[in-house]
Design an enzyme around this catalytic site. Structure first.
Site, PDB file in Angstrom:
ATOM      1  N   HIS A  50       6.418  -5.948  25.437  1.00  0.00           N
ATOM      2  CA  HIS A  50       7.393  -5.423  26.395  1.00  0.00           C
ATOM      3  C   HIS A  50       8.506  -4.694  25.634  1.00  0.00           C
ATOM      4  CE1 HIS A  50       8.719  -9.674  25.614  1.00  0.00           C
ATOM      5  NE2 HIS A  50       9.769  -8.978  25.208  1.00  0.00           N
TER       6      HIS A  50
HETATM    7  C1  T46 Z   1      12.012 -10.447  23.240  1.00  0.00           C
HETATM    8  C2  T46 Z   1      11.140 -11.240  22.339  1.00  0.00           C
HETATM    9  C3  T46 Z   1      11.487 -11.077  20.888  1.00  0.00           C
HETATM   10  C4  T46 Z   1      14.075 -17.101  30.080  1.00  0.00           C
HETATM   11  O1  T46 Z   1      14.087 -17.706  31.167  1.00  0.00           O
HETATM   12  N1  T46 Z   1      15.235 -16.960  29.370  1.00  0.00           N
HETATM   13  C5  T46 Z   1      15.265 -16.302  28.176  1.00  0.00           C
HETATM   14  O2  T46 Z   1      16.343 -16.175  27.561  1.00  0.00           O
HETATM   15  C6  T46 Z   1      14.053 -15.744  27.663  1.00  0.00           C
HETATM   16  C7  T46 Z   1      14.050 -15.015  26.339  1.00  0.00           C
HETATM   17  C8  T46 Z   1      12.902 -15.910  28.382  1.00  0.00           C
HETATM   18  N2  T46 Z   1      12.915 -16.584  29.570  1.00  0.00           N
HETATM   19  C9  T46 Z   1      11.660 -16.782  30.287  1.00  0.00           C
HETATM   20  C10 T46 Z   1      10.975 -15.523  30.780  1.00  0.00           C
HETATM   21  C11 T46 Z   1       9.520 -15.908  30.804  1.00  0.00           C
HETATM   22  O3  T46 Z   1       9.219 -16.592  32.007  1.00  0.00           O
HETATM   23  O4  T46 Z   1      10.729 -17.386  29.382  1.00  0.00           O
HETATM   24  C12 T46 Z   1       9.398 -16.922  29.653  1.00  0.00           C
HETATM   25  C13 T46 Z   1       8.783 -16.344  28.396  1.00  0.00           C
HETATM   26  O5  T46 Z   1       9.411 -15.091  28.082  1.00  0.00           O
HETATM   27  P1  T46 Z   1       8.603 -13.880  27.446  1.00  0.00           P
HETATM   28  O6  T46 Z   1       7.201 -13.899  27.904  1.00  0.00           O
HETATM   29  O7  T46 Z   1       9.405 -12.617  27.700  1.00  0.00           O
HETATM   30  O8  T46 Z   1       8.649 -14.248  25.899  1.00  0.00           O
HETATM   31  P2  T46 Z   1       8.269 -13.337  24.645  1.00  0.00           P
HETATM   32  O9  T46 Z   1       8.120 -14.239  23.493  1.00  0.00           O
HETATM   33  O10 T46 Z   1       7.146 -12.417  24.958  1.00  0.00           O
HETATM   34  O11 T46 Z   1       9.564 -12.396  24.442  1.00  0.00           O
HETATM   35  C14 T46 Z   1      10.806 -12.944  24.033  1.00  0.00           C
HETATM   36  C15 T46 Z   1      11.943 -12.352  24.878  1.00  0.00           C
HETATM   37  O12 T46 Z   1      11.668 -12.574  26.269  1.00  0.00           O
HETATM   38  C16 T46 Z   1      12.125 -10.870  24.657  1.00  0.00           C
HETATM   39  O13 T46 Z   1      13.357 -10.451  25.209  1.00  0.00           O
HETATM   40  O14 T46 Z   1      12.496  -9.396  22.862  1.00  0.00           O
HETATM   41  O15 T46 Z   1      11.065 -12.637  22.662  1.00  0.00           O
END
Ligand code: T46
Length: 137
Positions: A50
């Site tokens: 993303h």
């Molecule tokens: C990024 C990379 C480096 C939350 O509720 N609060 C938060 O602060 C974050 C970061 C995530 N979430 C929730 C959103 C999703 O339901 O946690 C779940 C997993 O998030 P995501 O699939 O976006 O995780 P990554 O590891 O793909 O990405 C994360 C960050 O979301 C993103 O901003 O830059 O780490």
């Protein structure tokens, strides 16, 4: 490509290990509103896929090795976070994936904004549209 590799402050104390720190308003140029960390990721797993519309972040890996792939729509580069004092600053408009190279690696992130799902661009087509407008077609 709009990213920076930075040295995180490190203090070495003979025989007692190392201490690193990041100070708000001094070590990062954006206001820190959030800190999160990702851990217990199986070795070889890739997260991310993303970009963000506004979010700026400093990523670092206090334990293990994580490869960060960054793509601005024109170029793709990789930065290996393999040292707790190595940081990567990425700004808005960068597609990223994070590959957890070693078992038990931890990714820490300080971020310029509170969590906001509407700031995410979660498909590559939408990302290209965002950074290049209609001109790439
Ligand atoms: C990024 C990379 C480096 C939350 O509720 N609060 C938060 O602060 C974050 C970061 C995530 N979430 C929730 C959103 C999703 O339901 O946690 C779940 C997993 O998030 P995501 O699939 O976006 O995780 P990554 O590891 O793909 O990405 C994360 C960050 O979301 C993103 O901003 O830059 O780490």
């Amino acid at each position: 490509m709009d990213y920076q590799i930075v040295n995180i402050n490190k203090i070495e104390q003979q025989g007692k290990g190392l201490l690193s720190f990041i100070e708000a308003n001094r070590d990062v140029e954006f206001e820190i509103k959030r800190l999160y960390y990702i851990y217990e990721v199986p070795q070889g797993e890739i997260r991310g896929y993303h970009a963000h519309k506004r979010l700026k972040q400093l990523l670092f890996c206090p334990h293990g090795e994580i490869n960060i792939n960054i793509d601005n729509g024109w170029e793709i580069e990789s930065v290996l976070l393999d040292d707790p004092s190595k940081g990567l600053i990425i700004k808005e408009g960068i597609w990223r994936t994070m590959e957890f190279i070693t078992e038990g690696a931890v990714l820490c992130v300080v971020a310029s904004e509170y969590y906001d799902e509407s700031d995410y661009i979660r498909t590559y087509d939408e990302f290209i549209e965002h950074v290049k407008g209609g001109y790439w077609k």
